[in-house]
Design a protein around this motif. Structure first.
Motif, PDB file in Angstrom:
ATOM      1  N   TYR A   1       8.235   7.236  -5.855  1.00 16.87           N
ATOM      2  CA  TYR A   1       9.290   6.530  -6.441  1.00 16.87           C
ATOM      3  C   TYR A   1      10.427   7.128  -6.728  1.00 16.87           C
ATOM      4  CZ  TYR A   1      11.417   1.913  -7.425  1.00 16.87           C
ATOM      5  OH  TYR A   1      12.101   0.816  -7.466  1.00 16.87           O
TER       6      TYR A   1
ATOM      7  N   SER B   1       3.655 -11.979  -7.062  1.00 14.48           N
ATOM      8  CA  SER B   1       3.787 -10.928  -7.885  1.00 14.48           C
ATOM      9  C   SER B   1       3.758  -9.539  -7.320  1.00 14.48           C
ATOM     10  CB  SER B   1       3.023 -11.244  -9.266  1.00 14.48           C
ATOM     11  OG  SER B   1       1.735 -10.775  -9.001  1.00 14.48           O
ATOM     12  N   THR B   2       3.054  -9.398  -6.384  1.00 16.67           N
ATOM     13  CA  THR B   2       2.676  -8.066  -5.849  1.00 16.67           C
ATOM     14  C   THR B   2       1.809  -7.056  -6.747  1.00 16.67           C
ATOM     15  OG1 THR B   2       4.489  -6.606  -6.257  1.00 16.67           O
ATOM     16  CG2 THR B   2       4.782  -8.177  -4.306  1.00 16.67           C
TER      17      THR B   2
ATOM     18  N   ARG C   1      23.054  -2.804 -19.191  1.00 16.21           N
ATOM     19  CA  ARG C   1      23.873  -3.665 -18.431  1.00 16.21           C
ATOM     20  C   ARG C   1      24.614  -4.792 -19.665  1.00 16.21           C
ATOM     21  NH1 ARG C   1      21.839  -8.222 -16.587  1.00 16.21           N
ATOM     22  NH2 ARG C   1      19.699  -7.984 -17.157  1.00 16.21           N
TER      23      ARG C   1
ATOM     24  N   ILE D   1      17.515  -0.240 -18.149  1.00 12.09           N
ATOM     25  CA  ILE D   1      18.529  -0.941 -17.369  1.00 12.09           C
ATOM     26  C   ILE D   1      19.322  -2.152 -17.972  1.00 12.09           C
ATOM     27  CG2 ILE D   1      19.374  -1.625 -14.978  1.00 12.09           C
ATOM     28  CD1 ILE D   1      18.620   1.411 -15.402  1.00 12.09           C
TER      29      ILE D   1
ATOM     30  N   HIS E   1      18.209  -6.558  -6.963  1.00  9.56           N
ATOM     31  CA  HIS E   1      18.203  -7.990  -6.883  1.00  9.56           C
ATOM     32  C   HIS E   1      19.783  -8.400  -7.711  1.00  9.56           C
ATOM     33  CE1 HIS E   1      14.128  -8.218  -5.711  1.00  9.56           C
ATOM     34  NE2 HIS E   1      13.716  -7.244  -6.502  1.00  9.56           N
TER      35      HIS E   1
ATOM     36  N   ARG F   1      22.494  -5.390 -12.239  1.00 12.88           N
ATOM     37  CA  ARG F   1      21.225  -5.130 -12.141  1.00 12.88           C
ATOM     38  C   ARG F   1      21.122  -4.075 -10.910  1.00 12.88           C
ATOM     39  NH1 ARG F   1      21.308 -10.194 -13.730  1.00 12.88           N
ATOM     40  NH2 ARG F   1      19.805 -10.891 -15.099  1.00 12.88           N
TER      41      ARG F   1
ATOM     42  N   PHE G   1      14.663 -10.116 -17.702  1.00 14.69           N
ATOM     43  CA  PHE G   1      13.478 -10.436 -17.193  1.00 14.69           C
ATOM     44  C   PHE G   1      12.499  -9.091 -17.365  1.00 14.69           C
ATOM     45  CE2 PHE G   1      13.713 -14.831 -15.873  1.00 14.69           C
ATOM     46  CZ  PHE G   1      15.186 -14.818 -15.578  1.00 14.69           C
TER      47      PHE G   1
ATOM     48  N   ARG H   1       7.820  -0.175 -15.126  1.00 14.50           N
ATOM     49  CA  ARG H   1       8.825  -1.182 -15.232  1.00 14.50           C
ATOM     50  C   ARG H   1       8.909  -1.353 -16.652  1.00 14.50           C
ATOM     51  NH1 ARG H   1       6.558  -6.050 -11.835  1.00 14.50           N
ATOM     52  NH2 ARG H   1       8.636  -6.920 -11.671  1.00 14.50           N
TER      53      ARG H   1
ATOM     54  N   THR I   1       2.741   0.625 -11.472  1.00 12.16           N
ATOM     55  CA  THR I   1       3.999   0.004 -11.157  1.00 12.16           C
ATOM     56  C   THR I   1       4.506  -0.974 -12.413  1.00 12.16           C
ATOM     57  OG1 THR I   1       3.623  -0.155  -8.944  1.00 12.16           O
ATOM     58  CG2 THR I   1       5.562  -1.440  -9.624  1.00 12.16           C
TER      59      THR I   1
ATOM     60  N   PHE J   1       4.060  -4.483  -2.361  1.00 14.02           N
ATOM     61  CA  PHE J   1       5.331  -3.637  -2.910  1.00 14.02           C
ATOM     62  C   PHE J   1       5.069  -2.365  -2.161  1.00 14.02           C
ATOM     63  CE2 PHE J   1       8.734  -3.212  -5.583  1.00 14.02           C
ATOM     64  CZ  PHE J   1       8.722  -1.677  -6.022  1.00 14.02           C
TER      65      PHE J   1
ATOM     66  N   TYR K   1      12.958  -1.158 -17.046  1.00  9.82           N
ATOM     67  CA  TYR K   1      13.644  -2.523 -17.109  1.00  9.82           C
ATOM     68  C   TYR K   1      14.482  -2.451 -18.359  1.00  9.82           C
ATOM     69  CZ  TYR K   1      11.593  -4.977 -12.992  1.00  9.82           C
ATOM     70  OH  TYR K   1      11.106  -5.033 -11.773  1.00  9.82           O
TER      71      TYR K   1
ATOM     72  N   SER L   1      12.476 -14.992 -10.565  1.00  6.89           N
ATOM     73  CA  SER L   1      12.269 -14.545 -12.143  1.00  6.89           C
ATOM     74  C   SER L   1      12.319 -15.920 -12.835  1.00  6.89           C
ATOM     75  CB  SER L   1      13.276 -13.565 -12.557  1.00  6.89           C
ATOM     76  OG  SER L   1      13.407 -12.553 -11.689  1.00  6.89           O
TER      77      SER L   1
ATOM     78  N   ILE M   1       7.646 -12.457 -12.503  1.00  2.12           N
ATOM     79  CA  ILE M   1       8.781 -11.998 -11.873  1.00  2.12           C
ATOM     80  C   ILE M   1       7.920 -11.845 -10.463  1.00  2.12           C
ATOM     81  CG2 ILE M   1      10.344 -10.068 -11.545  1.00  2.12           C
ATOM     82  CD1 ILE M   1      10.213  -9.463 -14.340  1.00  2.12           C
ATOM     83  N   LEU M   2       8.587 -12.405  -9.444  1.00  2.00           N
ATOM     84  CA  LEU M   2       8.005 -12.223  -8.110  1.00  2.00           C
ATOM     85  C   LEU M   2       9.041 -11.988  -6.938  1.00  2.00           C
ATOM     86  CD1 LEU M   2       7.182 -15.283  -9.620  1.00  2.00           C
ATOM     87  CD2 LEU M   2       5.235 -14.938  -8.075  1.00  2.00           C
TER      88      LEU M   2
ATOM     89  N   ARG N   1      15.648 -17.553 -12.309  1.00  2.00           N
ATOM     90  CA  ARG N   1      16.765 -16.969 -11.572  1.00  2.00           C
ATOM     91  C   ARG N   1      16.309 -16.506 -10.021  1.00  2.00           C
ATOM     92  NH1 ARG N   1      18.251 -11.641 -10.782  1.00  2.00           N
ATOM     93  NH2 ARG N   1      20.768 -11.475 -10.403  1.00  2.00           N
TER      94      ARG N   1
END
Ligand code: HEM
Length: 420
Positions: A221, A269-270, A407, A403, A121, A118, A377, A396, A392, A213, A400, A179, A206-207, A158
């Protein structure tokens, strides 16, 4: 099982202690004294300014930054809910793709020799089986989606580090991730292809271990991600500049927390999520904290992976328990597009809606670790009643997914039939 009693030998642990908690030292943030931190930042900015003059790279060039045409189709990108206060950023879709592309490029370089981990994290402290137990009675207006009074869902959790370096010793300051993946959820999630065929939807939460953030702005970003992917110290010095003072301070505070146990840390969670659908839908944020205020002291001789050791010790001895909290927005001033500003608890209290029961277990096995590594996640693994909100979260969705796909390249054709 740890109760909510108090014991004096404990050190706070990144938790924002509630009123009943022991007043034993605040989270230990290395080198946190305000004066020293300001001095650090001033030094960073001065050298940054110097570097920029030297390198001739100024923020003004940011707009000239080449943003490739977007690969993602508009219909695959989340739409916005103006009623809840969402608004699309200019070039947002193209920026989302550019961020994804930049992360993909740097991951392929970083892991040229082996399996791609990842981007954020990457280091798991532990991945455990759990049960998400919704309270028998819920505060008014919160019984939506998975929050069905008395409902129970099997779950995986996780716990992870934050930084891109999966070998970073746990004693070093870092953000921490938590997560949660609920299974066998009635209904269909927004990313229905991720639901377990015939077994129900998947709901992810997801936190991280900080309430806000460090960025709201996709353009900023992108410039930060591009700088972070360059392998030069000079470019790293520029990052606080591109984050801006507020963003840099949040990033500094988040990345400098030292915790003594992932099971005794508070997470947020922000970013916001919808709760409910239709006219009475609203915006909320989530948080998770330990059921007990007991916080173990930091080890005197910390092993590089002592946090995994702590989880093993606690779950060898018995069960663990964490509370899942929901914070409804109480004023339109609380923007869903601003994940850098905390919704202050006195103005918008959190309500406990569920408990995460983590049974006694030997989680640290090769099989379970490999299974966990393969999990993906995504905030959009969510029922429509828990739709992610804000820029944000929109970014994601595509990043996500991208990525996670790279992976899983070369791992038996991508996500296996196991929960995704
Ligand atoms: C635009 C902003 C963000 C970007 C680009 C980003 C990017 C990523 C990426 C690429 C991954 C790895 C996904 C995978 O390979 O499966 C990831 C994982 C993660 N991110 Fe973010 N992220 C962002 C914002 C956030 C925020 C606001 C949070 C706060 C809760 C967060 C918490 C996490 C956690 C906890 C994980 C680990 C998930 C797991 O255990 O697999 N991220 N992020």
């Amino acid at each position: 099982m740890h109760d909510r009693g108090t014991r004096s030998s404990h050190v706070a642990n990144g938790n924002r202690m509630d009123a009943r908690a022991v007043k034993v030292g605040q989270p230990r943030v290395r080198g946190a004294s305000g004066k020293r931190r300001r001095a650090t930042l001033v030094r960073l900015f001065v050298s940054g300014a110097l570097q920029m003059t030297l390198l001739g790279c100024t923020t003004q060039n940011r707009d000239a930054m080449s943003i490739p045409a977007s690969g993602t189709k508009m219909d695959a990108y989340p739409s916005v809910d103006a009623t809840l206060g969402e608004r699309l950023y200019p070039d947002e879709l193209a920026l989302a793709d550019a961020i994804g592309e930049s992360i993909e490029r740097s991951l392929r370089a970083q892991y040229a020799a082996g399996d791609i981990l990842r981007d954020a994290h990457p280091k798991a402290h532990g991945c455990v089986r759990a049960e998400f137990r919704v309270a028998d009675t819920l505060p008014e207006g919160l019984a939506h989606g998975v929050f069905v009074p008395g409902a129970r869902y099997p779950a995986w959790i996780r716990f992870s580090n934050g930084a891109r370096d999966a070998t970073r010793p746990d004693i070093k300051g870092d953000a921490r991730g938590m997560s949660i993946k609920l299974q066998d959820v009635p209904g269909t999630s927004l990313l229905r292809e991720s639901d377990d065929a015939g077994q129900g939807a998947i709901q992810d939460f997801i936190l991280i271990s900080h309430p806000v953030f460090f960025s709201n702005d996709p353009r900023r970003y992108l410039s930060v991600v591009s700088l972070a992917s360059r392998d030069s110290a000079a470019s790293k010095v520029l990052i606080p500049f591109h984050l801006g003072l507020r963003g840099a301070l949040i990033a500094l505070k988040t990345s400098r927390k030292v915790i003594s146990s992932p099971l005794q840390t508070r997470y947020w969670s922000t970013v916001p999520y919808q709760l409910g659908t239709g006219l009475d839908r609203r915006a909320v944020k989530y948080s998770v904290r330990a059921c007990s205020v007991v916080v173990d002291p930091l080890p005197t001789q910390p092993a590089p992976d002592f946090l995994r050791g702590r989880m093993r010790a606690i779950l060898n001895d018995g069960d663990a328990c964490m509370e899942f909290l929901v914070q409804p927005r109480t004023s339109p001033e609380m923007s869903v597009e601003d994940s850098m500003t905390e919704w202050q608890e006195p103005d918008a209290p959190f309500h406990k809606v569920a408990t995460l029961h983590i049974p006694r277990q030997a989680f640290d096995t090769k099989e379970q670790n490999a299974f966990c590594e393969a999990l993906s996640f995504n905030p959009w693994h969510a029922l429509p009643e828990h739709r992610p909100l804000g820029v944000t979260n929109r970014l994601r969705k595509v990043i996500y997914d991208r990525i996670s796909r790279i992976r899983h390249e070369g791992t038996s054709g991508g996500p296996s039939s196991e929960p995704r």
